[in-house]
Write an enzyme that holds these catalytic residues in place. Structure first.
Site, PDB file in Angstrom:
ATOM      1  CE  LYS A 154      -3.013   2.790   2.908  1.00 42.95           C
ATOM      2  NZ  LYS A 154      -4.112   2.848   3.896  1.00 42.95           N
ATOM      3  N   GLY A 182      -8.904   8.743   9.656  1.00 40.40           N
ATOM      4  CA  GLY A 182      -9.238   8.846  11.074  1.00 40.40           C
ATOM      5  C   GLY A 182     -10.370   9.792  11.399  1.00 40.40           C
ATOM      6  CB  ALA A 189      -8.832   7.386   4.310  1.00 38.34           C
ATOM      7  N   GLY A 190     -11.539   7.337   6.170  1.00 37.01           N
ATOM      8  CA  GLY A 190     -12.694   8.157   6.492  1.00 37.01           C
ATOM      9  C   GLY A 190     -13.968   7.399   6.784  1.00 37.01           C
ATOM     10  CG  ASN A 222      -6.593   0.820  11.538  1.00 38.34           C
ATOM     11  OD1 ASN A 222      -5.395   0.668  11.412  1.00 38.34           O
ATOM     12  ND2 ASN A 222      -7.172   0.497  12.689  1.00 38.34           N
ATOM     13  CB  THR A 223      -9.965   5.168  12.719  1.00 34.35           C
ATOM     14  OG1 THR A 223      -8.609   5.446  12.366  1.00 34.35           O
ATOM     15  CG2 THR A 223     -10.314   5.928  13.989  1.00 34.35           C
TER      16      THR A 223
END
Lengths: 268, 67
Positions: free
Chosen positions: A106, A167, A193-194, A215-216
């Site tokens: 990545k 995040g 992301a997001g 992830n987050t």
């Protein structure tokens, strides 16, 4: 019938995966929670970061790969924390050596430590170098359709536009750009992301994305394992809805689901 | 005596050693690590035939949690 049996597989860099949910391994309480979340998510592709080893640390301390062995998962090393093309390229050369020659990686080159917005100029440069060196690059980028297409033309095996800032949990801020990217892409498009909650992941899949990386959204949930399960279901539901071909949206339709004849009271 | 920089920190060694011996000296044997010496990757198979030189800059990395 198992949930994924009637769904099509995801092919990235010549490898087939049945899970369209990709997950990160950061921000968890400990390695046990990381593993439990990854297992609950059903993810097969799992991102890791590359960092200096802590010299002088007790050698008997467990490491992440003890909990997430490369034999069981496709580990996807990232270039988190890299702000230049050179740093990203160096990091991934080390990662390839670390993972015994596995070259699915990545790429992310950040432009700003406050927002973590990608520096797409350096991302393009790094992608060119990495593709030339034989890496299979899954590239994190903005939702700019021109950049996304250029990254694909360079030879990246997947394009990964953001839904919103890393995040931030803000979900998909620009579905229209994502739609354009998906329309123009031949390579898989994976939203990265997001994502904040399950509906964000489902919406991404309904738009026609090939996968979602997060992830987050899982690690920072009050109950990460439960959220991981929700995300697995959301990605599957969204993909099925996309494949099912949704009904059109209209302002009004005047076609109720119930028959219009045989009413016991006269209608209007 | 040779002086090298490992992960940003200066280290001294009394006698010459190669990269494989360095890994052992740092208690990293058996751990999954990758090593870069002066900007070049040293593959695991070549660690033993790469002697450290005075002034070498080394990076030794591992995989950790990340998104």
């Amino acid at each position: 019938m198992k949930p994924h049996e009637n769904l099509d597989s995801l092919v990235i860099g010549g490898q087939t995966y049945h899970s369209r949910l990709l997950i990160g391994t950061g921000k968890y309480k400990d390695f046990a929670e990381t593993r439990a979340a990854v297992e609950a998510s059903g993810a097969q592709i799992v991102t890791v970061a590359i960092r200096r080893t802590n010299i002088g640390q007790d050698p008997k301390q467990p490491s992440l790969l003890d909990f997430l062995p490369p034999s069981k998962y496709t580990l996807l090393p990232n270039t988190a924390g890299c702000y230049t093309a050179d740093d990203a390229v160096r990091t991934l050369r080390l990662a390839r050596e670390l993972l015994d020659g596995h070259d699915l990686v990545k790429l992310e080159v950040l432009g700003d430590p406050k927002t973590l917005y990608p520096n797409v100029v350096d991302t393009l440069a790094a992608a060119r170098t990495l593709v030339k060196e034989g890496f299979k690059v899954m590239v994190y980028t903005s939702d700019d359709p021109i950049i996304a297409k250029q990254l694909e033309e360079i030879g990246c095996v997947a394009v990964m536009p953001l839904a919103s800032l890393i995040g931030s949990g803000m979900g998909i801020l620009n579905p229209w750009n994502l739609q354009i990217i998906i329309e123009n892409a031949k390579a898989p498009v994976i939203v990265d992301a997001g994502v904040g909650t399950a509906s964000d992941a489902a919406i991404a899949m309904e738009l026609g994305c090939d996968g979602v990386l997060m992830n987050t959204a899982v690690a920072a949930a009050a109950k990460p394992i439960l959220m991981a399960t929700a995300m697995k279901q959301a990605v599957e539901a969204g993909r099925a809805a996309f494949l099912a071909g949704r009904m059109p949206k209209k302002l009004y339709s005047a076609t109720p689901s119930s028959p219009t004849g045989g009413l016991i009271t006269p209608g209007k | 005596m040779i002086s090298v920089i490992i992960n940003g920190e200066s280290r001294q060694f009394d006698s010459p050693l190669n990269c494989s011996e360095l890994i052992e000296r740092l208690s990293l044997t058996g751990k999954r690590v990758a090593l870069e010496r002066n900007g070049e990757i040293v593959p695991r198979s070549r660690l033993a035939d790469q002697p450290l030189a005075d002034g070498d800059r080394l990076e030794i990395v591992v995989a950790v949690g990340g998104g």
